[in-house]
Design a protein around this motif. Structure first.
Motif, PDB file in Angstrom:
ATOM      1  N   ALA A 195    -105.116   8.048 -46.643  1.00  0.00           N
ATOM      2  CA  ALA A 195    -105.961   9.079 -47.246  1.00  0.00           C
ATOM      3  C   ALA A 195    -106.117   8.824 -48.744  1.00  0.00           C
ATOM      4  N   VAL A 196    -107.333   8.973 -49.223  1.00  0.00           N
ATOM      5  CA  VAL A 196    -107.656   8.772 -50.646  1.00  0.00           C
ATOM      6  C   VAL A 196    -108.137  10.100 -51.231  1.00  0.00           C
ATOM      7  N   ASP A 197    -107.718  10.379 -52.456  1.00  0.00           N
ATOM      8  CA  ASP A 197    -108.090  11.643 -53.097  1.00  0.00           C
ATOM      9  C   ASP A 197    -109.315  11.517 -53.999  1.00  0.00           C
ATOM     10  N   VAL A 198    -109.435  10.385 -54.695  1.00  0.00           N
ATOM     11  CA  VAL A 198    -110.525  10.215 -55.660  1.00  0.00           C
ATOM     12  C   VAL A 198    -111.175   8.847 -55.439  1.00  0.00           C
ATOM     13  N   PHE A 199    -112.495   8.827 -55.320  1.00  0.00           N
ATOM     14  CA  PHE A 199    -113.241   7.575 -55.137  1.00  0.00           C
ATOM     15  C   PHE A 199    -114.011   7.277 -56.419  1.00  0.00           C
ATOM     16  N   VAL A 200    -113.807   6.076 -56.952  1.00  0.00           N
ATOM     17  CA  VAL A 200    -114.496   5.676 -58.181  1.00  0.00           C
ATOM     18  C   VAL A 200    -115.277   4.393 -57.886  1.00  0.00           C
ATOM     19  N   PRO A 201    -116.541   4.516 -57.443  1.00  0.00           N
ATOM     20  CA  PRO A 201    -117.312   3.318 -57.116  1.00  0.00           C
ATOM     21  C   PRO A 201    -117.738   2.548 -58.368  1.00  0.00           C
ATOM     22  N   GLY A 202    -118.262   1.346 -58.110  1.00  0.00           N
ATOM     23  CA  GLY A 202    -118.708   0.491 -59.211  1.00  0.00           C
ATOM     24  C   GLY A 202    -118.080  -0.880 -59.059  1.00  0.00           C
ATOM     25  N   CYS A 203    -118.769  -1.893 -59.550  1.00  0.00           N
ATOM     26  CA  CYS A 203    -118.253  -3.260 -59.437  1.00  0.00           C
ATOM     27  C   CYS A 203    -118.406  -3.983 -60.767  1.00  0.00           C
ATOM     28  N   PRO A 204    -117.482  -3.720 -61.691  1.00  0.00           N
ATOM     29  CA  PRO A 204    -116.422  -2.722 -61.604  1.00  0.00           C
ATOM     30  C   PRO A 204    -116.934  -1.373 -62.099  1.00  0.00           C
ATOM     31  N   PRO A 205    -116.175  -0.304 -61.877  1.00  0.00           N
ATOM     32  CA  PRO A 205    -116.494   0.961 -62.543  1.00  0.00           C
ATOM     33  C   PRO A 205    -116.390   0.756 -64.058  1.00  0.00           C
ATOM     34  N   SER A 206    -117.189   1.510 -64.788  1.00  0.00           N
ATOM     35  CA  SER A 206    -117.146   1.359 -66.248  1.00  0.00           C
ATOM     36  C   SER A 206    -115.832   1.917 -66.800  1.00  0.00           C
ATOM     37  N   ALA A 207    -115.496   1.456 -67.975  1.00  0.00           N
ATOM     38  CA  ALA A 207    -114.320   1.998 -68.673  1.00  0.00           C
ATOM     39  C   ALA A 207    -114.496   3.497 -68.879  1.00  0.00           C
ATOM     40  N   GLU A 208    -115.730   3.927 -69.136  1.00  0.00           N
ATOM     41  CA  GLU A 208    -116.010   5.354 -69.330  1.00  0.00           C
ATOM     42  C   GLU A 208    -115.656   6.148 -68.074  1.00  0.00           C
ATOM     43  N   ALA A 209    -116.030   5.612 -66.909  1.00  0.00           N
ATOM     44  CA  ALA A 209    -115.733   6.310 -65.655  1.00  0.00           C
ATOM     45  C   ALA A 209    -114.220   6.436 -65.455  1.00  0.00           C
ATOM     46  N   ILE A 210    -113.507   5.358 -65.718  1.00  0.00           N
ATOM     47  CA  ILE A 210    -112.045   5.385 -65.528  1.00  0.00           C
ATOM     48  C   ILE A 210    -111.423   6.367 -66.519  1.00  0.00           C
ATOM     49  N   TRP A 211    -111.933   6.347 -67.737  1.00  0.00           N
ATOM     50  CA  TRP A 211    -111.449   7.278 -68.753  1.00  0.00           C
ATOM     51  C   TRP A 211    -111.665   8.729 -68.315  1.00  0.00           C
ATOM     52  N   GLN A 212    -112.848   9.027 -67.813  1.00  0.00           N
ATOM     53  CA  GLN A 212    -113.162  10.398 -67.392  1.00  0.00           C
ATOM     54  C   GLN A 212    -112.248  10.849 -66.258  1.00  0.00           C
ATOM     55  N   ASP A 248    -109.854  18.520 -61.207  1.00  0.00           N
ATOM     56  CA  ASP A 248    -110.242  17.556 -60.178  1.00  0.00           C
ATOM     57  C   ASP A 248    -111.287  16.631 -60.777  1.00  0.00           C
ATOM     58  N   PRO A 249    -111.058  15.327 -60.755  1.00  0.00           N
ATOM     59  CA  PRO A 249    -112.062  14.416 -61.320  1.00  0.00           C
ATOM     60  C   PRO A 249    -113.338  14.432 -60.498  1.00  0.00           C
ATOM     61  N   ASP A 250    -114.472  14.283 -61.188  1.00  0.00           N
ATOM     62  CA  ASP A 250    -115.762  14.143 -60.500  1.00  0.00           C
ATOM     63  C   ASP A 250    -116.444  12.910 -61.064  1.00  0.00           C
ATOM     64  N   PRO A 251    -116.111  11.721 -60.511  1.00  0.00           N
ATOM     65  CA  PRO A 251    -116.653  10.492 -61.090  1.00  0.00           C
ATOM     66  C   PRO A 251    -118.144  10.313 -60.840  1.00  0.00           C
ATOM     67  N   SER A 252    -118.765  11.176 -60.043  1.00  0.00           N
ATOM     68  CA  SER A 252    -120.160  10.930 -59.638  1.00  0.00           C
ATOM     69  C   SER A 252    -121.109  10.884 -60.842  1.00  0.00           C
ATOM     70  N   ALA A 253    -120.774  11.593 -61.898  1.00  0.00           N
ATOM     71  CA  ALA A 253    -121.659  11.614 -63.065  1.00  0.00           C
ATOM     72  C   ALA A 253    -121.566  10.308 -63.863  1.00  0.00           C
ATOM     73  N   PHE A 254    -120.561   9.498 -63.600  1.00  0.00           N
ATOM     74  CA  PHE A 254    -120.324   8.319 -64.439  1.00  0.00           C
ATOM     75  C   PHE A 254    -120.363   7.024 -63.639  1.00  0.00           C
ATOM     76  N   THR A 255    -120.651   7.112 -62.344  1.00  0.00           N
ATOM     77  CA  THR A 255    -120.543   5.920 -61.512  1.00  0.00           C
ATOM     78  C   THR A 255    -121.766   5.753 -60.623  1.00  0.00           C
ATOM     79  N   ARG A 256    -121.965   4.524 -60.192  1.00  0.00           N
ATOM     80  CA  ARG A 256    -122.878   4.250 -59.088  1.00  0.00           C
ATOM     81  C   ARG A 256    -122.417   2.944 -58.467  1.00  0.00           C
ATOM     82  N   PHE A 257    -122.710   2.771 -57.191  1.00  0.00           N
ATOM     83  CA  PHE A 257    -122.249   1.570 -56.504  1.00  0.00           C
ATOM     84  C   PHE A 257    -122.875   0.331 -57.132  1.00  0.00           C
ATOM     85  N   GLY A 258    -122.040  -0.680 -57.327  1.00  0.00           N
ATOM     86  CA  GLY A 258    -122.532  -1.960 -57.813  1.00  0.00           C
ATOM     87  C   GLY A 258    -122.703  -2.045 -59.313  1.00  0.00           C
ATOM     88  N   ALA A 259    -122.338  -1.013 -60.055  1.00  0.00           N
ATOM     89  CA  ALA A 259    -122.484  -1.085 -61.510  1.00  0.00           C
ATOM     90  C   ALA A 259    -121.450  -0.222 -62.185  1.00  0.00           C
TER      91      ALA A 259
END
Ligand code: SF4
Length: 180
Positions: A142-159, A169-180
């Motif tokens: 089971a996973v609690d938080v999904f942070v997509p991106g290849c790789p996810p940006s430093a900003e997304a990880i920071w957030q 609760d983190p909401d990475p959706s505002a800072f991430t998208r698949f493949g970028a």
């Protein structure tokens, strides 16, 4: 960030290229602030190689491709209160899962026999057994938080880390998208 207890953070890469960990290091000067707020208790980035009994946040890069990946993912799930899938390989299999289009025997033959001129042979010691199929982290634990991106940006990880430090609760959706 407001004063909150230090977080114990563990990281590992499974079947990944380490690019997601490089993105983590890309936080530049924010790393100094993080170092005052978190303790990295287990990671390829530090010398400590024993996963503590209790960890606040576990961050896994890469997919589950072999027996060692599966064992480590299970240990992280057991020991970490919050488990984060970091990057597309962890979230959906991404590049490592491309081999799922072929039978494992064909993949091994291609890598170790057909493309090798000197002593072609399958490795039978010192390497973990490959699983038939590559799966993302949540394919096994089971996973609690999904942070997509290849790789996810430093900003997304920071957030994500900032939210966890603040008890949100983190909401990475505002800072991430698949493949970028
Ligand atoms: S998501 Fe991209 S950067 Fe991260 S491990 Fe996979 S291939 Fe590397």
């Amino acid at each position: 960030m407001s004063a909150t207890p230090r977080l114990k953070v563990a990281t590992a890469w499974l079947d990944g290229c380490s690019g997601c960990h490089m993105s983590l290091l890309d936080m530049d000067q924010r790393l100094i602030e993080l170092s005052e707020r978190i303790d990295i208790v287990y990671s390829p980035l530090v010398d400590t190689k024993v996963l503590p009994e209790r960890v606040d946040v576990g961050i896994l890069e890469g997919s589950i491709s072999n027996a060692d990946d599966l064992a480590l993912a299970r240990r992280f799930r057991e020991h970490c209160r919050v488990l984060v899938s970091l990057g597309d390989c962890a979230v959906n299999g991404n590049v490592p899962a491309m081999r799922n289009h072929f039978p494992l025997e064909q993949v091994l033959a291609r890598a170790y026999r057909e493309n090798v001129t000197l002593q072609p042979q399958l490795p039978d010691r010192g390497v973990p057994a490959l699983r038939q199929r590559v799966v993302p982290i949540h394919g096994e634990v089971a996973v609690d938080v999904f942070v997509p991106g290849c790789p996810p940006s430093a900003e997304a990880i920071w957030q994500v880390l900032a939210a966890l430090l603040e008890g949100r609760d983190p909401d990475p959706s505002a800072f991430t998208r698949f493949g970028a």
